[in-house]
Design an enzyme around this catalytic site. Sequence first.
Site, PDB file in Angstrom:
ATOM      1  N   CYS A  61      -9.803 -10.700 -33.830  1.00 36.87           N
ATOM      2  CA  CYS A  61      -8.717  -9.886 -34.392  1.00 36.87           C
ATOM      3  C   CYS A  61      -7.956 -10.682 -35.451  1.00 36.87           C
ATOM      4  CB  CYS A  61      -7.805  -9.356 -33.295  1.00 36.87           C
ATOM      5  SG  CYS A  61      -6.755  -8.012 -33.891  1.00 36.87           S
TER       6      CYS A  61
ATOM      7  N   HIS B  55     -11.458  -6.247 -30.337  1.00 40.65           N
ATOM      8  CA  HIS B  55     -11.145  -7.084 -29.170  1.00 40.65           C
ATOM      9  C   HIS B  55     -12.294  -7.013 -28.166  1.00 40.65           C
ATOM     10  CE1 HIS B  55      -6.991  -8.208 -30.058  1.00 40.65           C
ATOM     11  NE2 HIS B  55      -6.920  -7.054 -30.677  1.00 40.65           N
TER      12      HIS B  55
ATOM     13  N   GLU C  46     -12.666  -8.622 -25.575  1.00 43.33           N
ATOM     14  CA  GLU C  46     -12.122  -8.732 -24.216  1.00 43.33           C
ATOM     15  C   GLU C  46     -11.644  -7.391 -23.670  1.00 43.33           C
ATOM     16  OE1 GLU C  46     -10.675  -9.746 -26.960  1.00 43.33           O
ATOM     17  OE2 GLU C  46      -8.494  -9.463 -26.906  1.00 43.33           O
TER      18      GLU C  46
END
Lengths: 203, 264
Positions: A84, A185, A187
């Site tokens: 990001c 992202h 994650e």
Amino acid sequence: MSASTKPLQVVIIDSGGYNIGSVMAALQRLRVQAVLSNDGATIEAASHVILPGVGHAATAMRKLKAAGLDRLIPALKQPVLGICLGLQLLYEHSAEGNTQCLGILPGAVSKLHGSTDLRTPHMGWNRLQWPAESALQQQLPNPAWMYFVHSYAAPINHCTVASVSHGVAFTALAQRDNFLAAQFHPERSAQAGAALFSHFLSL
Amino acid sequence: MSLARRIIPCLDVRDGQVVKGVRFRDHQVVGDIVELAARYRDAGADELVFYDITASPQQRSVDVSWVERVSAVLDIPFCVAGGIRSLATADTILRAGADKISINSPALQNPDLINQLADEFGRQCVVIGIDSILADGHWQLRHNTGDPEHMIDSQRLTLDWLVEVQQRGAGEIVLNCMDADGVRSGYDLVQLAAARKLCQVPLIASGGAGTREHFDQVFCQADVDGALAASVFHKAVLAIPELKQWLHQQGHSVRTLTPTTDSH
């Protein structure tokens, strides 16, 4: 495949972003315990380095400079993953706070302009598009839906591996030498995100 | 548009458990937070919202221990709402792993809080929740809606507030149409479409989902970025995989679940 012969030593650069805990948890789900640090020697000794980021480009660059990491990061030879804001910091410049960045990737990050038809931030799940054949594409689910949250974006150029469209097209994944960077992202991108981390850790 | 329309289960949290009421009353316990979060993650929810509905009326903020537990198991984004009235509380919740914070009553009591949160954390973290009700022919705001006895008529018009919060730095808006909430008779398409015309940030519809057609309608007619729902999912009236498959067949851009390549 160094991963199979040498133990992983993943260091997450402590850039002060709020997604650090989420990145650590995502790695833990892959049974990898990462270390959080902004110590130069620790980062240099890592097998893999992650530059996460949520926040403001100028603030993040100030923190990197204060720790001397603005000179150290471009010299790293092991696999490095920017996430990001961590992707945006790898470019030469960001319009966010008119900030000089690390200059590892060519080009300048600019602001996404919103309207009632084109909402900003670019927030939500979007599909990666592959301008050319890529080994990475084979590692990810098809289609690869990834979770994006950002108001600034990087241009498409020869370092772009995957792009994404939100009114305009911009870089979603970039790669140059040992540097890999994701605008989304991983994650928070379910199985597709986990697959990206797995690919990175196999480098 | 290439962004997927988001399907967002909302988990109302009270005293560490997920609850659901009808028209904001008569709450029943529906399950454990982490267990439900994991179930919705596996079903293909695009995002989760956790509302601590007791927080605002009782003037306390959320207990963050469950935020950390949720963050450890979730690989999709989630938002936490309820009693966030300071930068320090927002910092604690974001640090515990929440991707976004949503504020409602505290924003009405202190609108500058929106500016402060956006400046400190970036507008992408800042969601404004709006509870709206039709009264005297106008959509008007209500706040402290977690507890009917403490509910306050804020004397503001919904659409005026919608514009103001964007100017102040809201990164997303959840418009909860209270007349429709919990009764599963469909989203308030007229109000949401009116809000959409004034909204340059993502807009999430809330209140009224009962059938798959309601999701189709709210995406087609109100052009919202996401649809939030609670009872329809908690009570298994609709299953998310089938809902998304059907929406995909109707031509909507939705994130479809990909088969896992993991063999264990």
